[in-house]
Scaffold this motif. Structure first.
Motif, PDB file in Angstrom:
ATOM      1  N   GLY A 184      14.096 -12.950 -52.365  1.00  0.00           N
ATOM      2  CA  GLY A 184      15.114 -13.852 -52.885  1.00  0.00           C
ATOM      3  C   GLY A 184      15.155 -13.912 -54.397  1.00  0.00           C
ATOM      4  O   GLY A 184      16.135 -14.384 -54.978  1.00  0.00           O
ATOM      5  N   ALA A 185      14.099 -13.438 -55.069  1.00  0.00           N
ATOM      6  CA  ALA A 185      14.112 -13.408 -56.529  1.00  0.00           C
ATOM      7  C   ALA A 185      15.215 -12.463 -56.989  1.00  0.00           C
ATOM      8  O   ALA A 185      15.350 -11.342 -56.478  1.00  0.00           O
ATOM      9  N   ALA A 186      16.017 -12.912 -57.943  1.00  0.00           N
ATOM     10  CA  ALA A 186      17.177 -12.123 -58.361  1.00  0.00           C
ATOM     11  C   ALA A 186      17.320 -12.145 -59.867  1.00  0.00           C
ATOM     12  O   ALA A 186      16.946 -13.118 -60.541  1.00  0.00           O
ATOM     13  N   VAL A 187      17.893 -11.058 -60.404  1.00  0.00           N
ATOM     14  CA  VAL A 187      18.119 -10.936 -61.834  1.00  0.00           C
ATOM     15  C   VAL A 187      19.490 -10.335 -62.072  1.00  0.00           C
ATOM     16  O   VAL A 187      19.954  -9.476 -61.310  1.00  0.00           O
ATOM     17  N   ALA A 188      20.161 -10.810 -63.112  1.00  0.00           N
ATOM     18  CA  ALA A 188      21.472 -10.281 -63.495  1.00  0.00           C
ATOM     19  C   ALA A 188      21.340  -9.547 -64.820  1.00  0.00           C
ATOM     20  O   ALA A 188      20.607  -9.981 -65.718  1.00  0.00           O
ATOM     21  N   VAL A 189      22.056  -8.447 -64.934  1.00  0.00           N
ATOM     22  CA  VAL A 189      22.086  -7.681 -66.184  1.00  0.00           C
ATOM     23  C   VAL A 189      23.383  -8.014 -66.908  1.00  0.00           C
ATOM     24  O   VAL A 189      24.473  -7.888 -66.348  1.00  0.00           O
ATOM     25  N   VAL A 190      23.260  -8.439 -68.158  1.00  0.00           N
ATOM     26  CA  VAL A 190      24.431  -8.792 -68.965  1.00  0.00           C
ATOM     27  C   VAL A 190      24.508  -7.856 -70.150  1.00  0.00           C
ATOM     28  O   VAL A 190      23.552  -7.724 -70.921  1.00  0.00           O
ATOM     29  N   VAL A 191      25.637  -7.184 -70.299  1.00  0.00           N
ATOM     30  CA  VAL A 191      25.935  -6.370 -71.478  1.00  0.00           C
ATOM     31  C   VAL A 191      27.371  -6.688 -71.860  1.00  0.00           C
ATOM     32  O   VAL A 191      28.293  -6.394 -71.093  1.00  0.00           O
ATOM     33  N   CYS A 192      27.571  -7.298 -73.012  1.00  0.00           N
ATOM     34  CA  CYS A 192      28.916  -7.733 -73.375  1.00  0.00           C
ATOM     35  C   CYS A 192      28.995  -7.993 -74.868  1.00  0.00           C
ATOM     36  O   CYS A 192      27.960  -8.092 -75.546  1.00  0.00           O
ATOM     37  N   PRO A 193      30.210  -8.143 -75.405  1.00  0.00           N
ATOM     38  CA  PRO A 193      30.335  -8.579 -76.795  1.00  0.00           C
ATOM     39  C   PRO A 193      29.655  -9.939 -76.969  1.00  0.00           C
ATOM     40  O   PRO A 193      29.742 -10.817 -76.096  1.00  0.00           O
ATOM     41  N   THR A 194      28.973 -10.142 -78.101  1.00  0.00           N
ATOM     42  CA  THR A 194      28.249 -11.388 -78.330  1.00  0.00           C
ATOM     43  C   THR A 194      29.179 -12.595 -78.252  1.00  0.00           C
ATOM     44  O   THR A 194      28.790 -13.662 -77.757  1.00  0.00           O
ATOM     45  N   SER A 195      30.405 -12.425 -78.689  1.00  0.00           N
ATOM     46  CA  SER A 195      31.355 -13.540 -78.653  1.00  0.00           C
ATOM     47  C   SER A 195      31.686 -13.980 -77.232  1.00  0.00           C
ATOM     48  O   SER A 195      32.138 -15.103 -77.016  1.00  0.00           O
ATOM     49  N   ASP A 196      31.454 -13.107 -76.245  1.00  0.00           N
ATOM     50  CA  ASP A 196      31.734 -13.433 -74.843  1.00  0.00           C
ATOM     51  C   ASP A 196      30.512 -13.929 -74.092  1.00  0.00           C
ATOM     52  O   ASP A 196      30.619 -14.355 -72.935  1.00  0.00           O
ATOM     53  N   PHE A 197      29.324 -13.850 -74.718  1.00  0.00           N
ATOM     54  CA  PHE A 197      28.089 -14.047 -73.956  1.00  0.00           C
ATOM     55  C   PHE A 197      28.025 -15.409 -73.275  1.00  0.00           C
ATOM     56  O   PHE A 197      27.703 -15.506 -72.081  1.00  0.00           O
ATOM     57  N   LYS A 198      28.284 -16.488 -74.003  1.00  0.00           N
ATOM     58  CA  LYS A 198      28.143 -17.819 -73.407  1.00  0.00           C
ATOM     59  C   LYS A 198      29.086 -18.011 -72.224  1.00  0.00           C
ATOM     60  O   LYS A 198      28.730 -18.639 -71.225  1.00  0.00           O
ATOM     61  N   ARG A 199      30.287 -17.481 -72.339  1.00  0.00           N
ATOM     62  CA  ARG A 199      31.230 -17.608 -71.231  1.00  0.00           C
ATOM     63  C   ARG A 199      30.749 -16.808 -70.020  1.00  0.00           C
ATOM     64  O   ARG A 199      30.810 -17.286 -68.880  1.00  0.00           O
ATOM     65  N   VAL A 200      30.241 -15.585 -70.258  1.00  0.00           N
ATOM     66  CA  VAL A 200      29.724 -14.768 -69.158  1.00  0.00           C
ATOM     67  C   VAL A 200      28.526 -15.459 -68.508  1.00  0.00           C
ATOM     68  O   VAL A 200      28.413 -15.520 -67.273  1.00  0.00           O
ATOM     69  N   ALA A 201      27.618 -16.000 -69.338  1.00  0.00           N
ATOM     70  CA  ALA A 201      26.433 -16.679 -68.803  1.00  0.00           C
ATOM     71  C   ALA A 201      26.834 -17.899 -67.982  1.00  0.00           C
ATOM     72  O   ALA A 201      26.240 -18.186 -66.927  1.00  0.00           O
ATOM     73  N   ARG A 202      27.858 -18.635 -68.435  1.00  0.00           N
ATOM     74  CA  ARG A 202      28.325 -19.799 -67.686  1.00  0.00           C
ATOM     75  C   ARG A 202      28.894 -19.377 -66.331  1.00  0.00           C
ATOM     76  O   ARG A 202      28.562 -19.958 -65.288  1.00  0.00           O
ATOM     77  N   ASP A 203      29.754 -18.360 -66.332  1.00  0.00           N
ATOM     78  CA  ASP A 203      30.341 -17.893 -65.076  1.00  0.00           C
ATOM     79  C   ASP A 203      29.263 -17.374 -64.133  1.00  0.00           C
ATOM     80  O   ASP A 203      29.328 -17.582 -62.910  1.00  0.00           O
ATOM     81  N   LEU A 204      28.257 -16.724 -64.692  1.00  0.00           N
ATOM     82  CA  LEU A 204      27.158 -16.201 -63.884  1.00  0.00           C
ATOM     83  C   LEU A 204      26.363 -17.342 -63.256  1.00  0.00           C
ATOM     84  O   LEU A 204      25.989 -17.280 -62.075  1.00  0.00           O
ATOM     85  N   SER A 205      26.112 -18.407 -64.024  1.00  0.00           N
ATOM     86  CA  SER A 205      25.354 -19.544 -63.489  1.00  0.00           C
ATOM     87  C   SER A 205      26.101 -20.180 -62.315  1.00  0.00           C
ATOM     88  O   SER A 205      25.490 -20.593 -61.330  1.00  0.00           O
ATOM     89  N   HIS A 206      27.426 -20.268 -62.409  1.00  0.00           N
ATOM     90  CA  HIS A 206      28.218 -20.816 -61.308  1.00  0.00           C
ATOM     91  C   HIS A 206      28.133 -19.922 -60.078  1.00  0.00           C
ATOM     92  O   HIS A 206      27.940 -20.398 -58.954  1.00  0.00           O
ATOM     93  N   ALA A 207      28.287 -18.634 -60.297  1.00  0.00           N
ATOM     94  CA  ALA A 207      28.301 -17.695 -59.175  1.00  0.00           C
ATOM     95  C   ALA A 207      26.965 -17.655 -58.444  1.00  0.00           C
ATOM     96  O   ALA A 207      26.918 -17.445 -57.222  1.00  0.00           O
ATOM     97  N   CYS A 208      25.869 -17.885 -59.183  1.00  0.00           N
ATOM     98  CA  CYS A 208      24.532 -17.801 -58.583  1.00  0.00           C
ATOM     99  C   CYS A 208      23.997 -19.154 -58.145  1.00  0.00           C
ATOM    100  O   CYS A 208      22.861 -19.246 -57.653  1.00  0.00           O
ATOM    101  N   GLY A 209      24.787 -20.228 -58.325  1.00  0.00           N
ATOM    102  CA  GLY A 209      24.361 -21.548 -57.884  1.00  0.00           C
ATOM    103  C   GLY A 209      23.227 -22.134 -58.697  1.00  0.00           C
ATOM    104  O   GLY A 209      22.432 -22.931 -58.178  1.00  0.00           O
ATOM    105  N   LEU A 210      23.127 -21.758 -59.980  1.00  0.00           N
ATOM    106  CA  LEU A 210      22.060 -22.271 -60.824  1.00  0.00           C
ATOM    107  C   LEU A 210      22.400 -23.675 -61.317  1.00  0.00           C
ATOM    108  O   LEU A 210      23.554 -24.117 -61.247  1.00  0.00           O
ATOM    109  N   LEU A 211      21.404 -24.378 -61.824  1.00  0.00           N
ATOM    110  CA  LEU A 211      21.607 -25.713 -62.374  1.00  0.00           C
ATOM    111  C   LEU A 211      22.454 -25.615 -63.639  1.00  0.00           C
ATOM    112  O   LEU A 211      22.105 -24.881 -64.576  1.00  0.00           O
TER     113      LEU A 211
END
Length: 947
Positions: A184-211
């Motif tokens: 069940g341990a899972a990891v996501a790989v993020v590669v993106c423009p720095t200006s997009d990072f926070k938005r990508v991280a937010r969307d990822l947290s929603h998709a993975c059910g994180l706090l």
């Protein structure tokens, strides 16, 4: 070679390349292309949005590792069927299989199957990145102004972290126990423009059910204005809300965190401290509501990972659901009164053993010297040299019942927190949920806006980051309000999406106390600026993790044995760095500390001005850059329509000027100095012409400058006097200050004999009336003839009225004696206040008194030597009426504390002496005793008329 042979070779080469290409593992999305070789090593990491290669050249590291026992094995083979990635490892038969999916346009790898030898720990993924400008070690992200590359946890049990060097090494890892298993341990790989990072991280947290912790628009709390606000960290009760509001208004700080001990008497069941919160949860809610009415956000400081030893979870029967960090068994039967207990296993690593006694035990090793036998807690004094017996056992500790125990019975040691003196919860039991439910109920019902989870270090160390995050997540998920300013002692990777800010360090006074305990020589102690610089470095480190930081917990403290008290240049150094970093400050202090410090009003003005400028964002970036330089001091200069910052250097004065504080620097074509006296007011005679100097206060208002025979006289005191000198060099101004003359008003002392009461009530009596005579008293004494209860106070008091000659801060001292020799005390209450003898201020409690007469303010218990800390009141000119209540004592006139004399002074640094009291008796013509109440008298200092 013939053309036919060459064609055959080309065909074979093409086939070979095609086979090799098919053997490689390719994971791709619209954002990125990841290539892993068939040997399990990285081949490529490509940012498709910029066509930028992000893998460190020459660092074809294996993508994963497993650890079994003492051996670690690297990935040596990889295969991918389009849905599942399988990794093999050289030297072991372990095979890991990941399910590969996509979330927020990022590959997510989730461990779903383990074949062969089962490892204890797994590095799920590691990635060498060539970007090294900024490396967020906790966020597990490498980034610059163009590209961000990160490995982010996609499940609660996955931990992540990065390290730097020739390249950034990003890692995601997990372990098999304690806590959730590897699957069940899972990891996501993020590669993106720095200006997009926070938005990508937010969307990822929603998709993975994180706090997560966001506003209604989906903006994470760390990016909201509320997280930029500074805050107070205070201990206070229901009756002290007006003081809190006053400090907020004077400082411009609109957030307050209530210390746990303010309202909570017992962590675990969270029983209320009736002394400060007599109305329990309703009273706490009323406090929060009143602060909200003034636009103040309110925070709860709390502990959730542990339980107080006085809590019902511990006494009279200890719960079984605490973390067992050590365990053995009885080697023989034990009777209920036996003080030596033998066990079967080696105790050399238990607290208090000869082997481990040099280890650091939080709060002192004594708090850890306990063993649990069934329903009984046993405290032991030591462990014998053989490491097989507990010696000097105190049976039935913490209200448990001493009883007999049989051979072979478990002898357990619970993990102990020395801060609150409690036991650490086993988070794999139901106790965690019970405690989280209780604190969340109080948080939600009272309407708190922010939380600080203290004690994150007090968890099962075998999986530290997981458990440090888990108790916070379990509690946060029970909070109904969003967004919340979420803070805590330990900030694990998995809480990045929920945290508002980070970087708290302990207060300077606690740092000094730690140096004293550790035996650090005085010349090696950190200065206040060293302490601030440490906090600055913490904030800068968190900025690399894209997390806002705060400069705190700082404090406001008066002069004490080991410190001169917080000075204006020191707090301005802090505020300059706050403005430079756009980082809020947090002030952990108390009313008594602030009221005892003459500079507090001016400190609050400085805080207000800097907070206003920082939140307005009106200071240019280049100016902020200069303010942020480590080691450089600046002074805020306010002139009509203009704000500037002068680079200054603290000036060390000697001789008659040694108490004076000053900083000197250049300003435009001239010079500037900031000058203050940390204790009293007066005049400073400076050998300069009046035409050369303009004197202003902190906010730029003109102060009077008087010419006096080749010198000028400027007002000086516990406020900042700014000297603006046109056409005068900093060196010349420095020389003039060093040649100045200081004229300081002496402190006022108002003495009141105990017998000069205005009113006596209840069991308070003159000693002469109840057979108590004290040969060393200056007059008749006041004594209580009964036993007072702090829980249900009785109206037993002596009332006094004193004429205050001028407005300001006045400190109250008392000459007392405790026949019991312990830490007795009186309660101080004004006629308008509710009587709650469990709350401050308390007069006395200096337990190291040897039954002798002594002058006292506020002590802290049996180990406090007189006089303790000052008790200070802000008073107007005119009559000041207060009551001294019997608060504690053995319960009879023979044994209860005696009061002989009171003294009020306008200098908190002055403690009255026997000699000063005798002088007052002589000058006042007051006889040594009297049968009738008299008016209070005072000793007028030179230069001040009597009222």
């Amino acid at each position: 070679m013939s053309r036919a042979g060459l064609a055959v070779c080309l065909i074979l080469a093409t086939i070979s390349l095609a086979v090799a290409a098919q053997a490689q593992v390719t994971l791709e999305t619209a954002r990125m292309l990841l290539v892993i070789g068939e040997d399990g090593a990285w081949r490529s990491v490509l940012d498709r949005t910029s066509n930028r290669g992000c893998m460190a050249e020459g660092a074809a590291l294996p993508v994963a590792r497993v650890t079994t026992g003492a051996s670690t094995f690297a990935a040596s083979g990889a295969s991918y069927d389009g849905k599942r990635l399988s990794l093999r490892f050289a030297g072991t038969d372990t095979v890991l299989t990941y399910e590969v999916s996509t979330a927020a346009d990022c590959p997510v790898l989730r461990l779903v199957e383990i074949k062969g030898t089962r490892p204890q720990t797994v590095t799920l993924l590691q990635l060498p990145c060539c970007i090294t400008d900024q490396i967020g070690t906790r966020l597990d992200c490498a980034w610059d102004d163009r590209t961000a590359v990160a490995l982010l946890s996609a499940s609660q049990q996955t931990d992540c972290g990065a390290s730097g060097g020739k390249f950034a090494l990003l890692r995601a890892f997990s372990q098999d126990a304690p806590g959730p298993k590897l699957e069940g341990a899972a990891v996501a790989v993020v590669v993106c423009p720095t200006s997009d990072f926070k938005r990508v991280a937010r969307d990822l947290s929603h998709a993975c059910g994180l706090l997560t912790n966001e506003d209604a628009d989906g903006t994470p709390v760390k990016d909201l204005a509320m997280s930029r606000g500074s805050y107070w960290f205070l201990t206070f009760g229901e009756s002290e809300v007006d003081q809190v509001v006053d400090y907020c208004e004077r400082s411009g700080i609109k957030q307050v965190m209530i210390a746990s001990g303010s309202w909570c008497r017992s962590v675990g069941h969270y029983l209320f401290n009736e002394g400060r919160y007599p109305h329990g949860k309703d009273g706490l809610k009323a406090v929060v509501d009143r602060l909200h009415a003034h636009g103040i956000l309110v925070g709860m400081h709390c502990f959730v990972s542990k339980v107080s030893k006085i809590d019902p979870y511990v006494t009279p029967v200890p719960d079984r659901r605490f973390w067992k960090d050590r365990q053995t068994a009885l080697a023989a039967d034990v009777t209920a009164d036996q003080t030596t207990i033998a066990v079967k296993d080696d105790l050399s690593q238990w607290p208090g053993s000869p082997v481990s006694k040099q280890k650091t035990w939080e709060g002192g090793v004594t708090k850890h010297q306990e063993v649990i036998l069934g329903d009984e807690i046993v405290q032991y004094e030591s462990i014998d040299p053989s490491g097989s017996r507990f010696l000097g056992c105190k049976r039935g500790a913490w209200g448990t019942k001493a009883s007999a125990h049989k051979t072979g019975e478990a002898a357990v040691h619970y993990g102990v927190d020395g801060c609150i003196n409690g036991y650490i919860i086993d988070q794999e039991t139901t106790l965690m949920a019970e405690v989280a439910d209780r604190i969340a109920g109080i948080f939600n019902d009272c309407g708190f806006d922010m939380v600080y989870f203290d004690g994150g270090e007090d968890v099962n160390t075998l999986r530290f980051n997981y458990f440090s995050a888990n108790f916070q997540e379990q509690t946060m998920r029970r909070f109904t309000r969003r967004p919340i300013i979420h803070m805590g002692t330990v900030r694990p990777h998995t809480l990045w999406h929920s945290y508002a800010r980070a970087a708290t360090v302990d207060t300077y006074l606690n740092t000094i106390h730690g140096n004293i305990l550790a035996g650090v020589p005085l010349d090696k102690w950190p200065t206040v600026r060293d302490h601030i610089d440490k906090s600055v470095r913490q904030v800068e480190a968190w900025c690399k993790d894209m997390m806002p930081g705060e400069l705190g917990w700082f404090g406001i403290w008066p002069r004490e044995a080991n410190t001169d008290g917080l000075q204006l240049d020191e707090v301005e150094y802090l505020l300059g760095k706050s403005l430079a970093l756009d980082a809020p400050i947090s002030l952990e202090t108390g009313f008594s500390q602030m009221e005892s410090h003459p500079l507090t009003p001016e400190i609050l003005k400085l805080v207000r001005e800097y907070e206003r400028l920082r939140l307005a964002g009106s200071v240019p970036q280049e100016t902020r850059r200069k303010l942020g330089e480590i080691g450089r001091d600046f002074a805020l200069i306010e002139e009509p329509g203009k704000v500037s910052f002068a680079s200054v250097t603290p000036l060390k004065l000697t001789g008659a000027l040694q108490e004076l504080r000053a900083c000197v620097g250049s300003l435009g074509t001239g010079s500037v100095a900031t000058v203050w006296h940390p204790l009293r007011e007066g005049q400073l005679l400076i050998p300069l012409e009046a035409s050369q100097v303009t004197a202003t206060n902190l906010v730029g208002e003109r102060l009077g400058v008087t010419a006096q025979k080749g010198s000028i006289s400027v007002p000086i005191g516990c406020f900042r006097t700014t000297l603006l000198c046109t056409g005068l060099s900093p060196d010349r101004l420095r020389q003039a200050l060093e040649s100045s003359q200081l004229q300081i008003k002496p402190p006022a002392l108002i003495f009141v004999q105990a017998e000069d009461y205005k009113r006596l009530e209840g069991h308070m009596a003159l000693g002469s009336k109840v057979g108590v005579r004290e040969a060393e008293a200056f007059g008749d004494v006041i004594v209580c003839t009964g036993r007072q209860s702090r829980e249900t106070p009785q109206p037993w008091y002596a009332e006094y009225t004193v004429q205050i000659p001028h407005e300001g801060r006045w400190t109250l001292w008392a000459r007392v004696r405790y026949p019991s020799g312990t830490d007795d005390s009186f309660g101080i209450v004004t006629p308008q206040e509710e009587v709650t003898l469990g709350a401050e201020p308390t007069l006395g409690n200096c337990g190291a008194n040897e039954k002798k007469w002594h002058w006292t303010g506020r002590g802290a218990g049996t180990t406090t030597a007189p006089p303790g800390q000052p008790i200070t009141f802000r008073l107007p000119r005119g009559p000041f009426t207060f009551r001294l209540y019997a608060r504690e004592g053995p319960g009879t006139a023979v044994s209860n504390p005696r009061l002989d004399m009171l003294c009020l002074t306008d200098d908190p640094g002055v403690v009255p002496t026997e000699e000063a009291a005798r002088k007052w008796l002589v000058t006042s013509g007051k006889p040594r005793s009297s049968e009738h109440p008299l008016e209070s008298r005072w000793l007028a200092p030179a230069g001040l008329p009597a009222p």
